[in-house]
Design an enzyme around this catalytic site. Structure first.
Site, PDB file in Angstrom:
ATOM      1  N   ARG A 172       0.869  -1.200  -0.046  1.00 49.36           N
ATOM      2  CA  ARG A 172      -0.069  -0.140  -0.089  1.00 49.36           C
ATOM      3  C   ARG A 172       0.777   1.234  -0.025  1.00 49.36           C
ATOM      4  NH1 ARG A 172      -1.699   0.780   4.512  1.00 49.36           N
ATOM      5  NH2 ARG A 172      -0.975  -1.025   5.408  1.00 49.36           N
ATOM      6  N   TYR A 192      -1.563  -3.553  -7.311  1.00 54.73           N
ATOM      7  CA  TYR A 192      -1.142  -4.515  -5.930  1.00 54.73           C
ATOM      8  C   TYR A 192      -2.260  -4.465  -4.707  1.00 54.73           C
ATOM      9  CZ  TYR A 192       0.933  -6.651  -1.987  1.00 54.73           C
ATOM     10  OH  TYR A 192       1.511  -7.565  -1.065  1.00 54.73           O
ATOM     11  N   GLY A 206      -4.006  -4.207  -1.475  1.00 54.97           N
ATOM     12  CA  GLY A 206      -4.913  -3.087  -0.838  1.00 54.97           C
ATOM     13  C   GLY A 206      -5.213  -1.761  -1.856  1.00 54.97           C
ATOM     14  N   LYS A 211      -9.468  -2.598   1.860  1.00 54.09           N
ATOM     15  CA  LYS A 211      -9.251  -1.416   2.788  1.00 54.09           C
ATOM     16  C   LYS A 211     -10.291  -0.123   2.261  1.00 54.09           C
ATOM     17  CE  LYS A 211      -6.984  -3.624   5.601  1.00 54.09           C
ATOM     18  NZ  LYS A 211      -5.701  -4.395   5.423  1.00 54.09           N
ATOM     19  N   HIS A 227     -10.427  -2.399  11.354  1.00 56.63           N
ATOM     20  CA  HIS A 227      -9.331  -3.264  10.935  1.00 56.63           C
ATOM     21  C   HIS A 227      -9.056  -4.394  12.093  1.00 56.63           C
ATOM     22  CE1 HIS A 227      -4.802  -3.450   9.518  1.00 56.63           C
ATOM     23  NE2 HIS A 227      -5.602  -4.350   8.988  1.00 56.63           N
ATOM     24  N   SER A 250      -0.978  -3.506  10.319  1.00 59.76           N
ATOM     25  CA  SER A 250      -0.985  -4.430   9.238  1.00 59.76           C
ATOM     26  C   SER A 250       0.320  -5.104   9.394  1.00 59.76           C
ATOM     27  CB  SER A 250      -0.509  -3.704   7.996  1.00 59.76           C
ATOM     28  OG  SER A 250      -1.761  -2.848   7.647  1.00 59.76           O
ATOM     29  N   CYS A 300       0.946  -7.452  11.839  1.00 56.06           N
ATOM     30  CA  CYS A 300       1.269  -7.397  13.072  1.00 56.06           C
ATOM     31  C   CYS A 300       0.568  -8.624  14.036  1.00 56.06           C
ATOM     32  CB  CYS A 300       1.074  -6.140  13.991  1.00 56.06           C
ATOM     33  SG  CYS A 300       1.924  -4.835  13.598  1.00 56.06           S
ATOM     34  N   ASN A 325      -2.486 -14.734  11.980  1.00 58.24           N
ATOM     35  CA  ASN A 325      -1.987 -15.573  12.802  1.00 58.24           C
ATOM     36  C   ASN A 325      -2.797 -15.878  14.100  1.00 58.24           C
ATOM     37  OD1 ASN A 325       1.009 -17.064  12.242  1.00 58.24           O
ATOM     38  ND2 ASN A 325       0.847 -14.740  11.165  1.00 58.24           N
ATOM     39  N   ASP A 360      -9.063  -9.805   9.154  1.00 62.24           N
ATOM     40  CA  ASP A 360      -8.724  -8.621   8.809  1.00 62.24           C
ATOM     41  C   ASP A 360      -9.634  -7.612   9.093  1.00 62.24           C
ATOM     42  OD1 ASP A 360      -6.272  -7.121   7.774  1.00 62.24           O
ATOM     43  OD2 ASP A 360      -7.418  -6.780   6.052  1.00 62.24           O
ATOM     44  N   ASN A 376       6.690  -8.523   1.816  1.00 62.05           N
ATOM     45  CA  ASN A 376       5.183  -8.307   1.750  1.00 62.05           C
ATOM     46  C   ASN A 376       4.513  -9.246   0.881  1.00 62.05           C
ATOM     47  OD1 ASN A 376       2.861  -7.219   2.919  1.00 62.05           O
ATOM     48  ND2 ASN A 376       2.780  -5.529   1.183  1.00 62.05           N
ATOM     49  N   SER A 377       5.002 -10.286   0.429  1.00 59.76           N
ATOM     50  CA  SER A 377       4.430 -11.152  -0.207  1.00 59.76           C
ATOM     51  C   SER A 377       3.329 -12.002   0.238  1.00 59.76           C
ATOM     52  CB  SER A 377       5.385 -12.112  -1.030  1.00 59.76           C
ATOM     53  OG  SER A 377       5.847 -13.026   0.126  1.00 59.76           O
ATOM     54  N   ARG A 378       2.256 -12.054  -0.727  1.00 51.16           N
ATOM     55  CA  ARG A 378       0.836 -12.456   0.016  1.00 51.16           C
ATOM     56  C   ARG A 378       0.269 -13.879  -0.758  1.00 51.16           C
ATOM     57  NH1 ARG A 378      -1.390  -9.059   3.928  1.00 51.16           N
ATOM     58  NH2 ARG A 378       0.212  -7.355   4.292  1.00 51.16           N
ATOM     59  N   ARG A 414       3.067  -3.765  17.729  1.00 52.33           N
ATOM     60  CA  ARG A 414       4.578  -4.112  17.941  1.00 52.33           C
ATOM     61  C   ARG A 414       5.152  -3.155  18.506  1.00 52.33           C
ATOM     62  NH1 ARG A 414       7.160  -7.873  14.040  1.00 52.33           N
ATOM     63  NH2 ARG A 414       5.250  -8.252  12.702  1.00 52.33           N
ATOM     64  N   GLY A 463       0.521 -19.981  18.752  1.00 52.65           N
ATOM     65  CA  GLY A 463      -0.575 -20.855  19.499  1.00 52.65           C
ATOM     66  C   GLY A 463      -0.649 -20.299  20.973  1.00 52.65           C
ATOM     67  N   ASP A 464       0.701 -19.975  21.521  1.00 52.28           N
ATOM     68  CA  ASP A 464       0.517 -19.776  22.901  1.00 52.28           C
ATOM     69  C   ASP A 464       0.028 -18.448  23.517  1.00 52.28           C
ATOM     70  OD1 ASP A 464       2.136 -21.968  24.216  1.00 52.28           O
ATOM     71  OD2 ASP A 464       3.729 -21.406  22.977  1.00 52.28           O
ATOM     72  N   ASN A 465      -0.508 -17.702  22.380  1.00 51.33           N
ATOM     73  CA  ASN A 465      -1.191 -16.444  22.734  1.00 51.33           C
ATOM     74  C   ASN A 465      -2.648 -16.531  23.251  1.00 51.33           C
ATOM     75  OD1 ASN A 465       0.828 -14.883  21.836  1.00 51.33           O
ATOM     76  ND2 ASN A 465       0.101 -14.686  19.716  1.00 51.33           N
TER      77      ASN A 465
HETATM   78  P1  GTP Z   1      -2.246  -7.713   7.389  1.00 50.81           P
HETATM   79  O1  GTP Z   1      -2.852  -8.590   6.491  1.00 50.81           O
HETATM   80  O2  GTP Z   1      -1.243  -6.978   6.978  1.00 50.81           O
HETATM   81  O3  GTP Z   1      -3.108  -6.864   8.273  1.00 50.81           O
HETATM   82  O4  GTP Z   1      -1.327  -8.418   8.633  1.00 50.81           O
HETATM   83  P2  GTP Z   1      -1.670  -9.146  10.108  1.00 50.81           P
HETATM   84  O5  GTP Z   1      -2.143  -8.315  11.306  1.00 50.81           O
HETATM   85  O6  GTP Z   1      -2.758 -10.275   9.739  1.00 50.81           O
HETATM   86  O7  GTP Z   1      -0.295 -10.152  10.256  1.00 50.81           O
HETATM   87  P3  GTP Z   1       0.084 -11.691  10.120  1.00 50.81           P
HETATM   88  O8  GTP Z   1      -0.743 -12.315  11.268  1.00 50.81           O
HETATM   89  O9  GTP Z   1       0.182 -11.792   8.680  1.00 50.81           O
HETATM   90  O10 GTP Z   1       1.687 -11.568  10.793  1.00 50.81           O
HETATM   91  C1  GTP Z   1       2.573 -10.832  10.460  1.00 50.81           C
HETATM   92  C2  GTP Z   1       3.890 -11.084  10.848  1.00 50.81           C
HETATM   93  O11 GTP Z   1       3.967 -11.042  12.157  1.00 50.81           O
HETATM   94  C3  GTP Z   1       4.193 -12.678  10.403  1.00 50.81           C
HETATM   95  O12 GTP Z   1       5.695 -12.678   9.964  1.00 50.81           O
HETATM   96  C4  GTP Z   1       4.106 -13.317  11.653  1.00 50.81           C
HETATM   97  O13 GTP Z   1       4.830 -14.552  11.737  1.00 50.81           O
HETATM   98  C5  GTP Z   1       4.473 -12.384  12.785  1.00 50.81           C
HETATM   99  N1  GTP Z   1       3.600 -12.544  14.004  1.00 50.81           N
HETATM  100  C6  GTP Z   1       2.524 -13.175  14.013  1.00 50.81           C
HETATM  101  N2  GTP Z   1       1.936 -13.400  15.158  1.00 50.81           N
HETATM  102  C7  GTP Z   1       3.143 -13.466  15.892  1.00 50.81           C
HETATM  103  C8  GTP Z   1       3.376 -13.674  17.344  1.00 50.81           C
HETATM  104  O14 GTP Z   1       2.529 -14.106  18.388  1.00 50.81           O
HETATM  105  N3  GTP Z   1       4.617 -13.434  17.900  1.00 50.81           N
HETATM  106  C9  GTP Z   1       5.694 -13.162  16.960  1.00 50.81           C
HETATM  107  N4  GTP Z   1       6.871 -12.805  17.510  1.00 50.81           N
HETATM  108  N5  GTP Z   1       5.554 -12.936  15.603  1.00 50.81           N
HETATM  109  C10 GTP Z   1       4.266 -13.091  15.171  1.00 50.81           C
HETATM  110  C1  SPV Z   2      -2.668  -4.427   5.246  1.00 53.03           C
HETATM  111  O1  SPV Z   2      -1.685  -3.965   4.990  1.00 53.03           O
HETATM  112  O2  SPV Z   2      -3.421  -4.183   6.506  1.00 53.03           O
HETATM  113  C2  SPV Z   2      -3.513  -5.788   4.675  1.00 53.03           C
HETATM  114  C3  SPV Z   2      -2.932  -6.038   3.201  1.00 53.03           C
HETATM  115  O3  SPV Z   2      -4.435  -6.328   4.956  1.00 53.03           O
HETATM  116  S1  SPV Z   2      -3.627  -4.768   2.036  1.00 53.03           S
HETATM  117  O4  SPV Z   2      -4.749  -5.537   1.328  1.00 53.03           O
HETATM  118  O5  SPV Z   2      -2.774  -4.455   0.786  1.00 53.03           O
HETATM  119  O6  SPV Z   2      -3.920  -3.806   2.646  1.00 53.03           O
HETATM  120 MN    MN Z   3      -4.789  -5.657   7.262  1.00 53.56          MN
END
Ligand code: GTP
Ligand code: SPV
Ligand code: MN
Length: 597
Positions: A71, A200, A202, A209, A229, A251, A253, A257, A280, A375-377, A408, A504-506
């Site tokens: 983005r 690309y 978003g 978005k 979000h 994003s 963060c 996961n 998301d 940021n590959s998806r 973060r 998972g431990d979260n």
């Molecule tokens: P967008 O799609 O951009 O909105 O991102 P998102 O918030 O869905 O983030 P995503 O779950 O894809 O995680 C992004 C990065 O954070 C990845 O590289 C993960 O491996 C890392 N990550 C996710 N959860 C954790 C966690 O609990 N601990 C750590 N250390 N890293 C994490």
């Molecule tokens: C983000 O950046 O928060 C995403 C990917 O979820 S995008 O669709 O490019 O906005």
């Molecule tokens: Mn997002």
């Protein structure tokens, strides 16, 4: 053949056809035959590559231009009539000026190309939460992604009223993918989005978005609901009761996961399960029983590939095994599959890295280079996800017990804390900060304020958005209002190692959150809110990794650091002048007073 007789839609399309002058027009009806034909065409022109049908059935590979991988926040504009209405955190342009600039760029740009008309629904067709959009695009890649990410085609138009004007206009023109002429413009007062010179994510999947957050947040303010979000997940306890949590992280963060986490072994044995409703975006409204309900308006996952593996997120990985489009990852030339950093420990040496350069036997990592773009998806259908919630299609949404904010922060923010009440929770969300990531163009790792993870996505004045949160709270019975929390999976020790195992431990933290919502566990009152007693976070199975002492360290509130933070918040609020809701000013005053005690 058109799919509607709605005059407002047909008139608008005629106007845009006149502007961009396509050679032909194709309505996307959503049929598998039509999509398959488009996949074939995209492979013939090289726009996509078909991957190994045995290992990755129905999966395709795509790479974008190296100047077009994320983005672009500097080139994303909110074009409200008054600059004041976009607020100090958005880039603004006057609508007449923006339309002229965009039309000058878009004019004749479809010559020699096909216009695809995509009717789509955000949310299940027929749900009271759902909204319709029309995206015009000259990119097959966009069509195929939208067909995964949203509900598209005839069924959407069949359910749409002939005289309704409540739909979002979206014009996407790929043009020459010129970064200097790239603009992503939202016109909230006109329900309109225009995106030029990108191809690309978003920037161009306009349902995501642009509509589901920027336009929808503005609609939500006027119509009394919220677009956030936020992921949505359900936590099922051994008794079979499911509690739902919405969580907002910036994003890249950790939303995808967390939304799909696999419980640690001890929890699995006891019978805990986690269900993914969304990863998301959440649309949230009050239900008849006075509680808040959320739906996921999307129909697919546009997830960050690097870091996704069978340990960190097996559910996401499983979701990418069929019918998925991969963008800007690496291609393994031995077996025509895909690879990204930390997928496994065997990076292919006979590969094409994400821009297409052949590795020719060279180990990229040893050269200090990535095979996949950070940021590959993957674009994967939700229905592929093994833990997709049975409530995913529920038109009424799921009832929310807790809102969780997080980001973060290598320092400062503890693993988890709870706000004292709704208004304080809004303060916690409004003042959150996070290190920037590769999801947006620009520097990575810089701490910035990102209120409710909505900084790049709020379609109007951020302080009015905070006020909307405060106002929603006023309509809720405190017993029924979701409790509000903050988490930080990313605290680091002095050697730069993560102090919490995460993933998972979260669930251990989510368990505490649910117990707090149910009034089942005590907490420690601190200057910033309620913190867990270390003994109340279940560490069973983490022996040797996390101890009660090391946990204490991620649950500390360093008053000196927090005084600095309070100063930062004060400076941030100053940007908004007297528009900051008084409830948030009060929370800041309380924080400062608490820190001085
Ligand atoms: P967008 O799609 O951009 O909105 O991102 P998102 O918030 O869905 O983030 P995503 O779950 O894809 O995680 C992004 C990065 O954070 C990845 O590289 C993960 O491996 C890392 N990550 C996710 N959860 C954790 C966690 O609990 N601990 C750590 N250390 N890293 C994490
Ligand atoms: C983000 O950046 O928060 C995403 C990917 O979820 S995008 O669709 O490019 O906005
Ligand atoms: Mn997002």
């Amino acid at each position: 053949m058109t799919l509607t007789t709605n005059k407002s839609i047909l008139d608008w399309i005629d106007e845009k056809v006149e502007l961009v002058k396509p050679d032909s027009i194709v309505w996307i009806d959503g049929s598998e035959e039509q999509l398959e034909e488009l996949r074939k065409q995209a492979c013939e022109t090289g726009e996509m590559i078909k991957l190994n049908e045995e290992l990755l059935p129905g999966c395709y590979y795509h790479r974008t231009k190296p100047n077009d991988v994320a983005r672009v926040e500097d080139r994303t504009l909110i074009c409200s009539k008054k600059e004041e209405d976009a607020g100090p955190t958005n880039h603004w342009m006057a609508p007449e000026k923006a339309y002229k600039m965009l039309y000058d760029i878009a004019r004749d740009s479809y010559k020699g190309r096909t216009m695809y008309v995509i009717p789509y629904s955000m949310g299940p067709v027929g749900s009271p939460f759902s909204k319709v959009g029309i995206e015009l695009t000259d990119s097959i890649y966009v069509v195929l992604n939208m067909a995964i990410m949203t509900r598209v085609g005839k069924k959407v138009m069949d359910a749409f009223l002939d005289d309704s004007n409540d739909w979002v206009r979206g014009l996407h023109c790929k043009c020459d993918v010129d970064a200097e002429k790239r603009w992503i413009c939202q016109f909230p007062e006109d329900n309109t989005i225009i995106s030029v010179n990108s191809a690309y994510g978003g920037n161009v999947l306009l349902g995501k978005k642009c509509f589901a957050l920027r336009i929808a947040s503005y609609q939500g303010k006027n119509e009394g609901w919220q677009a956030e979000h936020m992921l949505i997940l359900g936590i099922e306890n051994p008794q079979g009761e499911v509690k739902y949590v919405c969580a907002a992280f910036p994003s890249a963060c950790g939303k995808t996961n967390l939304a799909m986490l696999i419980p640690p072994e001890g929890y699995r044995k006891k019978g805990y399960k986690v269900w993914c409703v969304g990863d998301d975006i959440s649309w949230i409204r009050k239900g008849e029983d006075g509680r808040l309900y959320a739906i996921n308006p999307e129909n697919g996952f546009f997830g960050v590939a690097p870091g996704t593996n069978d340990k960190s997120n097996p559910n996401a990985l499983a979701a990418t095994k069929k019918g998925t489009i991969f963008t800007n990852v690496a291609r393994n030339l031995d077996n025509n599959t895909v690879w990204w950093e930390s997928l496994d420990k065997n990076p292919p040496v006979n590969a094409e890295e994400w821009t297409g350069i052949k590795t020719n036997g060279v180990e990229w990592k040893a050269e200090g280079k990535n095979l996949a773009h950070p940021n590959s998806r993957f674009t994967a259908p939700t229905e592929n996800c093994p833990c997709l919630s049975p409530e995913f299609e529920n038109p009424q949404g799921v009832p929310i017990s807790a809102f969780v904010f997080g980001g973060r922060r290598a320092k400062l923010a503890p693993l988890v804390y709870q706000s004292r009440d709704w208004n304080h929770g809004v303060f916690v969300g409004a003042t959150m900060a996070s290190e920037t990531t590769a999801a947006a163009a620009g520097a990575v790792g810089v701490v910035r304020r990102d209120p409710m993870a909505m900084l790049p996505f709020c379609g109007y004045h951020m302080a009015d958005y905070w006020q909307h949160w405060i106002d929603i709270g006023k309509t809720l019975d405190p017993d029924k209002a979701p409790k509000i929390f903050n988490v930080n999976w990313f605290r680091k020790d002095d050697d730069g190692n993560f102090m919490w195992p995460g993933f998972g431990d979260n669930l251990r933290v989510l368990e505490w959150i649910i117990k707090r919502c149910e009034g089942e566990v005590d907490a420690k009152e601190t200057a910033i809110g309620y913190l867990p007693y270390a003994k109340d976070i279940n560490l069973e199975g983490l022996e040797g990794e996390v101890t009660e002492e090391s946990l204490e360290k991620i649950l500390d509130v360093d008053k000196e650091l927090w005084k600095e933070e309070a100063k930062g918040i004060e400076e941030f609020f100053a940007k908004f002048g007297d528009k900051v809701p008084e409830e948030l000013e009060e929370s800041l005053a309380t924080l400062k007073a608490n820190l001085d005690k």
